[in-house]
Design a protein around this motif. Structure first.
Motif: not given
Length: 305
Positions: A217-235, A237-243
């Motif tokens: 599940d953790l990998a699925a969320v990271m993959n989803n963020l990388y592929q901009n599936k649920t969140l668009n690229r802007q958001y 990238n912001m989520a990843l940047g927060s890490l």
């Protein structure tokens, strides 16, 4: 005179024997109760005493490799993780789709700060859909206050951006305030949208684990963020940047240098997205001990050299 005494003795003996026989009969017909025992033996009621239910036992040496996993990667992961601990490992090449999932436990497990990934994703999902913004202010309540934390004061409103930054420094009070604003049900909903179908976010940071989840599940969320599936690229990238605000890198990437890294972790789970020399991959792990996390990260990074 002697005869009268003898007759009296015989009568007394006979009466004593009759009284003894009556008492024996009464004891035999009575039921015996065991003090401080919930169940009593009573054949006339026909009750059956059942054995207590036992939880399923998962054995560390029962290793499962998911169908389609790269065999070479899987063997190296098994070697690093060993056979004396419970674990789940997921590795995926985010460009080719090549992957390996190795585990000896299938259920979702408790995680600490790593669970903040799900809260962050839900916050940015709300911002993307206009339900929150950087200018949103959340008043900290007395019930939000975590024991021993003094940074955030009850009765004072703080901006969402500041609360997110404070959250990534493992501040539980910030986590409670943000969770109350977003709602656990929405956090779970967004996590499921992103592929984390076995994840459940906690109700309160001070009353149990941040979340229960799996390495997959953790990998699925990271993959989803990388592929901009649920969140668009802007958001995304912001989520990843927060890490990157977590400060010290988790053990899974402690020995990874010269790469762009987005990661979060605690003593039971780590997840990281790594981009280097044209490669992009995700590695996540849950284990009963984090002693192998550094070597696992080094091994996985070697897959992409």
């Amino acid at each position: 005179m002697k005869n009268k005494v003898l007759i009296g003795s015989l009568i007394t003996t006979l009466l004593a024997f009759m009284l003894y026989s009556v008492n024996i009969k009464r004891v035999e017909n009575s039921q015996v109760q065991i003090v401080n025992q919930k169940n009593t033996t009573n054949k006339s009621k026909g009750k059956t005493v059942h054995e207590p239910k036992m939880a399923a036992v998962e054995y560390p040496n029962h290793i499962k490799v998911a169908s389609g996993s790269n065999q070479d990667w899987s063997k190296q992961i098994e070697k690093v993780m060993g056979k004396d601990q419970s674990y789940q490992v997921s590795v995926q090449d985010l460009n080719s789709g090549k992957f390996a999932r190795v585990s000896n436990t299938a259920k979702a497990h408790e995680v600490g700060a790593t669970g903040n990934l799900f809260l962050l994703a839900a916050i940015y999902y709300q911002e993307q859909h206009g339900k929150m913004s950087d200018h949103t202010a959340i008043k900290v309540k007395k019930a939000d206050r975590a024991k021993g934390e003094k940074m955030l004061k009850p009765g004072i409103a703080y901006g969402v951006t500041f609360l997110k930054q404070t959250l990534m420094r493992k501040n539980k009070t910030a986590g409670n305030a943000l969770t109350r604003k977003v709602k656990p049900a929405k956090i779970n909903e967004v996590a499921h949208k992103m592929g984390a179908t076995n994840t459940r976010f906690g109700e309160h940071y001070s009353a149990g684990p941040v979340a229960t989840t799996t390495a997959a599940d953790l990998a699925a969320v990271m993959n989803n963020l990388y592929q901009n599936k649920t969140l668009n690229r802007q958001y995304a990238n912001m989520a990843l940047g927060s890490l990157s605000l977590t400060g010290k890198k988790p053990k899974i990437v402690a020995q990874t240098n010269g790469a762009t890294i987005y990661a979060i972790g605690d003593s039971r789970a780590n997840v990281a997205l790594v981009q280097s020399h044209g490669h992009a991959y995700c590695v996540s792990v849950w284990a009963s001990s984090d002693r192998s996390f550094s070597n696992l990260g080094k091994t996985v990074n070697g897959f992409f050299k």
